[in-house]
Design an enzyme around this catalytic site. Structure first.
Site, PDB file in Angstrom:
ATOM      1  N   ILE A 108       0.845  -1.190   0.000  1.00 59.43           N
ATOM      2  CA  ILE A 108       0.000   0.000   0.000  1.00 59.43           C
ATOM      3  C   ILE A 108       0.886   1.248   0.000  1.00 59.43           C
ATOM      4  O   ILE A 108       2.004   1.236   0.525  1.00 59.43           O
ATOM      5  CB  ILE A 108      -0.968  -0.008   1.221  1.00 59.43           C
ATOM      6  N   CYS A 109       0.397   2.300  -0.635  1.00 57.39           N
ATOM      7  CA  CYS A 109       1.053   3.604  -0.628  1.00 57.39           C
ATOM      8  C   CYS A 109       2.481   3.518  -1.179  1.00 57.39           C
ATOM      9  O   CYS A 109       2.702   2.971  -2.256  1.00 57.39           O
ATOM     10  CB  CYS A 109       1.001   4.179   0.785  1.00 57.39           C
ATOM     11  N   GLY A 110       3.452   4.030  -0.453  1.00 56.41           N
ATOM     12  CA  GLY A 110       4.815   4.086  -0.936  1.00 56.41           C
ATOM     13  C   GLY A 110       5.412   2.733  -1.253  1.00 56.41           C
ATOM     14  O   GLY A 110       6.343   2.638  -2.076  1.00 56.41           O
ATOM     15  N   THR A 112       4.079   0.507  -2.967  1.00 56.77           N
ATOM     16  CA  THR A 112       3.817   0.204  -4.375  1.00 56.77           C
ATOM     17  C   THR A 112       4.922   0.773  -5.261  1.00 56.77           C
ATOM     18  O   THR A 112       5.293   0.170  -6.267  1.00 56.77           O
ATOM     19  CB  THR A 112       2.455   0.751  -4.831  1.00 56.77           C
TER      20      THR A 112
END
Length: 207
Positions: A108-110, A112
């Site tokens: 999730i988020c960074g 990725t």
């Protein structure tokens, strides 16, 4: 099927590192723990880390000691370090080993962006905060970017930073914790504050 108690008998591993985003994985790990899954934290080393919210976390094990065959899932939360250094690149390399072994990964988020830099999103459907965030990594997977709250492609789950509930939904689906109307009700309750979902969850024994 309404719920399971960790059918594989293997723990779920939650990556922890300095600047990790506290809010992004709580729905997933809490519901997994409540349904019988052992949650173990894995850090860059055995040394404590501190989240972006100031929480001090003592990892259960170091990344070098983690093997895909000993895990049911690897969860990678966002963190400032994904974008400011290469410190977390070893976690992306571990994600590659997990996926190659057929063991699920959820980012999730960074995280990725870390997977994008590792080349793991080039040939898989995925999402993130926004498409140009991943494009800045120079990865080759822009054509597989999906505008969605969360995306599952095979054994990989991705989501953006504002979608912790959708991220959890995909993890619960992937591990077979909830499915069908029960999974839908769980999502509606925690994402939409739909109190009508309580009845479905209570009937299924999922509260």
């Amino acid at each position: 099927m309404n719920a399971t108690t960790g059918r594989s008998g293997k723990p779920v591993h939650l990556a922890v590192y300095d600047t990790l985003a506290d809010w992004e994985t709580g729905h997933a790990t809490a519901q997994l723990a409540r349904t019988g899954h052992d949650i173990r934290t894995v850090g860059p080393s055995a040394d404590p880390v501190r989240s972006v919210g100031g929480l001090r976390i003592q990892p259960d094990l170091a990344l070098d000691d983690l093997r895909p065959e000993d895990s049911a899932l690897l969860i990678l939360p966002g963190a400032d370090l994904w974008d400011t250094s290469d410190d977390l690149a070893p976690f992306a390399r571990t994600a590659r080993a997990f996926l190659e072994a057929g063991v699920p990964v959820a980012a999730i988020c960074g995280a990725t962006a870390g997977l994008a830099r590792e080349g793991l999103l080039d040939d898989r459907d995925h999402t993130s905060a926004v498409s140009f965030y991943l494009a800045a990594t120079g990865y080759a997977g822009g054509g597989r970017y999906v505008e969605a709250d969360a995306v599952t492609d095979g054994a990989l789950v991705t989501a953006g930073p504002t979608e912790p509930v959708a991220f959890a939904r995909e993890i619960l689906r992937l591990l077979g914790v909830y499915e069908g109307e029960v999974l839908d009700a769980w999502f509606r309750l925690f994402h939409d504050s739909d109190t009508a979902a309580y009845a479905v969850l209570e009937k299924a024994g999922a509260l």
